[in-house]
Design a protein around this motif. Structure first.
Motif, PDB file in Angstrom:
ATOM      1  N   LEU A  29      40.470  33.678  70.756  1.00 51.88           N
ATOM      2  CA  LEU A  29      40.104  32.578  69.819  1.00 51.88           C
ATOM      3  C   LEU A  29      38.738  33.305  69.230  1.00 51.88           C
TER       4      LEU A  29
ATOM      5  N   ALA B 293      35.133  33.284  66.732  1.00 52.10           N
ATOM      6  CA  ALA B 293      34.365  31.725  66.203  1.00 52.10           C
ATOM      7  C   ALA B 293      33.085  32.716  65.111  1.00 52.10           C
TER       8      ALA B 293
ATOM      9  N   ARG C 219      31.182  26.994  60.483  1.00 51.12           N
ATOM     10  CA  ARG C 219      31.075  27.318  61.025  1.00 51.12           C
ATOM     11  C   ARG C 219      32.928  27.705  60.736  1.00 51.12           C
TER      12      ARG C 219
ATOM     13  N   GLU D  38      36.546  29.301  62.414  1.00 56.65           N
ATOM     14  CA  GLU D  38      37.305  29.760  63.570  1.00 56.65           C
ATOM     15  C   GLU D  38      38.841  30.452  63.346  1.00 56.65           C
TER      16      GLU D  38
ATOM     17  N   ARG E 197      42.657  32.616  65.011  1.00 51.26           N
ATOM     18  CA  ARG E 197      43.193  31.844  66.190  1.00 51.26           C
ATOM     19  C   ARG E 197      44.130  32.463  66.073  1.00 51.26           C
TER      20      ARG E 197
END
Length: 338
Positions: free
Chosen positions: A277, A279, A327, A329, A331
């Motif tokens: 992950l 971010a 934000r 993210e 993955r």
């Protein structure tokens, strides 16, 4: 795929045909099950061995586009030769088995020859179908590699041109700082072109991003603050090259660039089970979600690239609203090696 496995597949492919012949012999000619199986297996063994020759013939005679009469004629001759060779091969095997010369014609020579022609057509058809499937798979793989190369090439100029724009903006305002920025841009270019790999470790990617941030620090000064939180385990994990660069550049572009106040960009990375992950989050101006997904944005290109590399195993999510920061993210499935 090993050669032994190819042979196993070839033999398995002929077993249903042998079973069909055994059933026909039992139902039409009243043969016992053992006699029918032995006889049909001998017939299919010779047909399979001769089929290897047919397979080579199809390799030397590619399927023409458009269809040509010469191609049909060559295979018609091949089918006739195969049928005759099959009758002779069965006769030789049977002669060796009983110890005297025997001509195997079964229900009649014409029926045997027709069956031989049918075998030839079946083998040739399967061979051409297999080659067509393999060729399509190769074309799809080539298309995927080409698409990845195109998307990756688009990411290079995206951040390099932005860095160059920073240098150009500084020239009339502060020539000395512009000179330092140009030197750092040269270092960034060298690092970019010296690393053509598709996947890099997070540690390597962050080293590249720091070169970019050094240039932006000259432009923004105290207006840009970067905070990092990287787990040690995450630093050795693999990700697509320029992926983190795209996230950080996006945060600077939509967070720090539009505002006068100081903007903090927080970059985090950790491993959650089998997922890496990564971010980025800023407290800047934010952006309209539609503006991040249209046009030639780096996020859109990165999402397309992730689709080619990982399919549905990777995700890129964006949380944003005007005036409330941004934000992003990323993955990724943990990869074992580059």
């Amino acid at each position: 795929m090993g050669r032994a496995w190819i042979w196993v597949q070839w033999l398995i492919g002929w077993l249903p045909v042998a079973a069909l012949f055994a059933v026909l012999m039992m139902t039409v000619h009243g043969a016992g099950i053992h006699e029918a199986l032995h006889y049909s297996l001998r017939l299919m063994a010779t047909a399979a061995v001769l089929g290897l020759v047919v397979h080579r013939v199809t390799a030397r005679l590619p399927w023409p586009h458009p269809m040509r009469l010469a191609f049909i004629a060559k295979h018609a001759l091949g089918a006739a030769l195969y049928a005759v060779a099959w009758v002779l091969a069965n006769s030789i095997v049977e002669s060796v088995r009983v110890g005297s010369i025997v001509l195997v014609v079964g229900p009649g020579i014409a029926a045997y020859l027709v069956t031989g022609v049918w075998f030839y057509v079946m083998i040739a058809g399967v061979a051409y179908a297999q080659r067509a499937a393999a060729r399509n798979a190769q074309l799809e793989a080539l298309q995927a590699r080409s698409q990845l190369a195109a998307l990756r090439a688009q990411l290079h100029p995206h951040f390099l041109f932005n860095a160059l724009h920073t240098v150009v903006q500084l020239i009339p305002l502060d020539p000395e700082r512009a000179t330092r920025a140009a030197e750092q841009l040269a270092a960034l270019l060298r690092a970019s072109f010296d690393n053509p790999r598709e996947f890099v470790t997070l540690r390597e990617e962050w080293a590249m991003v720091q070169l970019y941030l050094d240039i932006e620090a000259i432009r923004f000064g105290e207006r840009l603050r970067v905070v990092t939180e990287f787990e040690d385990a995450a630093l050795n994990e693999l990700l697509p090259s320029f992926a983190l660069q795209t996230l950080v550049e996006n945060a600077v572009r939509h967070g720090a660039a539009p505002r006068v106040e100081a903007t903090t960009v927080r970059v985090t990375a950790r491993v959650e089970g089998e997922t890496l992950l990564i971010a980025t989050a800023d407290d800047g101006m934010g952006a309209e979600p539609a503006a991040l997904e249209t046009g030639g944005t780096g996020l859109r290109r990165l999402r397309e690239r992730l689709g080619w590399l990982y399919g549905a195993s990777a995700s890129l999510t964006v949380q944003t609203a005007p005036g409330r920061g941004l934000r992003v993210e990323l993955r990724l499935p943990v990869k074992d090696e580059a």
